[in-house]
Write an enzyme that holds these catalytic residues in place. Structure first.
Site, PDB file in Angstrom:
ATOM      1  N   THR A 423       0.934  -1.188   0.040  1.00 23.18           N
ATOM      2  CA  THR A 423      -0.006  -0.004  -0.046  1.00 23.18           C
ATOM      3  C   THR A 423       0.936   1.197  -0.092  1.00 23.18           C
ATOM      4  OG1 THR A 423      -1.591  -1.193   1.169  1.00 23.18           O
ATOM      5  CG2 THR A 423      -1.832   1.218   1.572  1.00 23.18           C
ATOM      6  N   THR A 441      -4.386   2.176  -1.908  1.00 21.75           N
ATOM      7  CA  THR A 441      -3.621   1.077  -2.276  1.00 21.75           C
ATOM      8  C   THR A 441      -4.340   0.605  -3.407  1.00 21.75           C
ATOM      9  OG1 THR A 441      -3.461  -1.161  -1.231  1.00 21.75           O
ATOM     10  CG2 THR A 441      -5.609   0.064  -0.662  1.00 21.75           C
ATOM     11  N   GLU A 443      -3.856  -2.925  -3.326  1.00 27.17           N
ATOM     12  CA  GLU A 443      -3.510  -4.190  -2.457  1.00 27.17           C
ATOM     13  C   GLU A 443      -2.314  -4.939  -2.756  1.00 27.17           C
ATOM     14  OE1 GLU A 443      -4.019  -7.914  -0.415  1.00 27.17           O
ATOM     15  OE2 GLU A 443      -3.348  -7.844  -2.539  1.00 27.17           O
ATOM     16  N   SER A 490      -6.923  -3.403   7.106  1.00 27.85           N
ATOM     17  CA  SER A 490      -6.188  -3.005   8.064  1.00 27.85           C
ATOM     18  C   SER A 490      -5.497  -1.744   8.175  1.00 27.85           C
ATOM     19  CB  SER A 490      -4.942  -4.233   8.271  1.00 27.85           C
ATOM     20  OG  SER A 490      -5.358  -5.434   8.588  1.00 27.85           O
ATOM     21  N   GLY A 510       1.331  -1.879   4.207  1.00 35.29           N
ATOM     22  CA  GLY A 510       1.818  -3.306   4.874  1.00 35.29           C
ATOM     23  C   GLY A 510       0.729  -4.033   5.148  1.00 35.29           C
ATOM     24  N   GLY A 511      -0.416  -4.080   4.648  1.00 35.83           N
ATOM     25  CA  GLY A 511      -1.396  -5.206   4.778  1.00 35.83           C
ATOM     26  C   GLY A 511      -1.775  -5.200   6.182  1.00 35.83           C
TER      27      GLY A 511
END
Length: 611
Positions: A423, A441, A443, A490, A510-511
């Site tokens: 992201t 983002t 993804e 997140s 960073g997910g």
């Protein structure tokens, strides 16, 4: 701070600002600059040098990229506000960080208004087609391979980024979309300098990029990986930005651009002879017309006398950061040893992830108890699980925020499902005291891998953030696909206030590691007393209700790892977690912008200096 030298920012900044903007280099060691332009770049101005920290008056921008930060600074220097500058920075990131963000994706926008001293947010998350059901990623009752879902039309959600930009500017901005897109449009047409990170990210995606002629034609010039130091131009994206500038975002949500997106999703343009199985998606023109960026209340908690605001569901970021902070509230973190601090931080993260997995999904289709998840009462009931002499075991069962009971479980344990780790985040402040923390983002790095032909941008693969199937059929999963549903995120853009005024704002890519990166950076800065740039640079640990906690090398190679293993923690190494940016309001009224010193090649902090 003492300024070692000054660097004049030209290019996009000077083009819009029409005046000189200066950026102080960091005191101490800074991240390496991008390579100097080659002879073929003589027609364009050199890329500004990266520096991880800058201090000054008049506003600040922090992002991963110097061209993008310069675009935001240009808008501030011309009299735009933080919202205007945030959109300008984001649009430029769509040029220079196309594998992490762009108009083919979505994100979450958190904004502080200095006049009313209020925080407001936009949920610009992508949505599933209205035809999607829980079986979206199932074939013959079995989940399809994750990699197949990523590189497909099936994983593409309705883009939310253009609607986010338009809505933010109409509600809170002072410039038109066309005005703030201008620096990015010029950057796309003139090109940016390829750095080692961009080349490596291209190499990581080379095999799948080659299977889509439009993607290969853009990112593999001449059929080869881009050369470090060369200029990467994107005239198609420049034209697309020009179309959005003149026609507005209706061009995407109810126009020719949208029709091109739908055609690409429904019939992915795969190279003749490719053996890759690329599943089509079901996105329609009706899905685009129905899309809205949603205004909603931020999450809020009190932490050591400060007000911490974040983004609410469909993201789990705001609730999870708030819950973990509330759990840590009972510890005097500033007085703990490093082992004690890391142990409690890891356990607070583990507990928060157990609870988010059970309770957080799209609130339009799930009953999400936000008030309970962010309450001190619930955190206190969960904090009693933590013991200094022994680590908890994952997967940990969730609690019930609706009926908190001390140390009680609210259901059966289920492991955390996978979420991609890329992201981009930007943080902006202006001379009036307004602040924006914005994470956007597509993804994973490279998104779906599919460029919309002749349009210059990649489509997202955000629908792969849904659970393909319940981790445990006996446990309710609020993140299964559904018609028009937003997959859980997140993303955690965060703004901290004291008595209604900004203290610090930050976020990270960073997910699922975004939550832990923001949490750890906040604790490092607010409790451990680290300067913001050092709090960002400090080595990270990330526990997400998993059997092992991820450690960056700085912690993996330290004595504290053995001390934590001795009480039952298990670890695995992750070379790099997150890439945060932030801004801080200093007591004398100046702004400090901070970014990474090393991660992702270092970030770019810039400020506007009043003459």
């Amino acid at each position: 701070m003492t300024t070692a030298r000054r660097l004049t920012v030209l290019g996009a900044a000077a083009a819009l600002a029409g005046s000189l903007v200066t950026v102080p280099a960091a005191a101490g060691s800074a991240a390496p600059a991008r390579p100097a332009p080659t002879a073929q770049d003589s027609a364009r101005t050199a890329t500004p040098e990266k520096t991880p920290v800058a201090v000054g008056h008049g506003g600040a921008v922090s992002s991963v990229d110097p061209d993008a930060s310069a675009a935001g600074i240009a808008v501030l220097a011309k009299g735009g506000n933080a919202v205007d500058a945030a959109v300008a920075t984001a649009a430029a990131l769509g040029v220079t960080e196309p594998y992490s963000a762009g108009i083919g994706g979505g994100g979450y926008f958190v904004s502080y208004d200095a006049k009313s001293r209020t925080v407001r947010t936009l949920d610009g998350r992508e949505t599933a087609p209205r035809s999607a059901g829980k079986d979206l990623f199932l074939e013959n009752g079995t989940p399809i391979p994750f990699a197949d879902a990523v590189t497909s039309g099936l994983g593409v959600g309705t883009p939310g980024t253009p609607a986010t930009w338009d809505t933010a500017l109409r509600k809170w901005g002072s410039r038109s979309l066309g005005q703030v897109l201008r620096p990015a449009q010029k950057l796309a047409a003139g090109g940016f300098t390829v750095d080692p990170t961009f080349r490596q990210q291209t190499a990581d995606n080379e095999a799948r990029f080659r299977d889509f002629p439009a993607t290969a034609g853009l990112f593999l010039p001449g059929g080869r990986l881009p050369v470090v130091g060369s200029t990467m131009k994107n005239p198609d994206l420049a034209r697309t930005y020009g179309e959005l500038a003149t026609k507005g975002v209706r061009a995407l949500y109810d126009g020719a651009l949208g029709r091109d997106i739908v055609r690409t999703v429904q019939k992915p343009p795969v190279r003749t002879g490719s053996t890759r199985k690329v599943r089509p998606g079901e996105l329609t023109a009706g899905d685009l017309r129905a899309y809205r960026a949603l205004g909603q209340a931020p999450t809020h908690t009190r932490y050591r006398g400060l007000d911490v605001y974040g983004i609410g569901p469909s993201s789990s970021g705001g609730t999870s950061v708030a819950e973990a902070l509330n759990i840590l509230e009972g510890s005097d973190v500033s007085r703990l040893t490093e082992r004690q601090y890391l142990h409690r931080y890891v356990e607070a993260s583990r507990i928060a992830f157990a609870d988010r997995g059970r309770w957080v999904g799209d609130p339009a289709q799930e009953d999400v108890p936000v008030k309970g998840l962010t309450s001190q009462r619930f955190a206190d009931a969960r904090a009693c699980l933590i013991h200094d002499g022994k680590a908890l075991t994952s997967p940990l069962a969730p609690g019930d925020p609706r009926h908190p009971k001390r140390c009680a479980s609210g259901g059966k344990a289920a492991p955390t499902t996978y979420e991609g780790e890329n992201t981009t985040h930007l943080t902006v402040a202006d001379k009036w005291g307004n602040v924006v923390a914005y994470t956007l983002t597509i993804e994973q790095t490279g998104g779906s891998g599919i460029v919309v032909p002749h349009r210059g941008f990649l489509l997202n693969n955000e629908l792969t953030d849904f659970s393909f199937a319940p981790a445990d059929p006996a446990v309710h999963d609020p993140n299964l696909p559904g018609p028009g549903k937003r997959p859980r995120s997140s993303i955690s853009p965060t703004i901290v206030l004291r008595h209604g005024r900004p203290v610090v704002a930050l976020g990270s890519p960073g997910g699922a590691t975004i939550i832990t990166t923001v949490l750890q950076t906040l604790v490092n800065h607010l409790d451990r007393g680290m300067p913001l740039v050092d709090a960002i640079a400090a080595p990270r640990a990330s526990q997400r209700n998993a059997a092992t906690t991820e450690l960056e090398p700085g912690l993996w190679n330290s004595p504290v790892r053995g001390q934590l293993e001795a009480i039952g923690h298990a670890f695995k190494q992750n070379p790099e977690i997150g890439a945060a940016t932030g801004v801080q309001r200093l007591p004398d009224g100046r702004w400090l912008a901070a970014a990474e010193k090393v991660r992702r090649g270092g970030g770019s902090a810039m400020v506007v200096h009043r003459s």
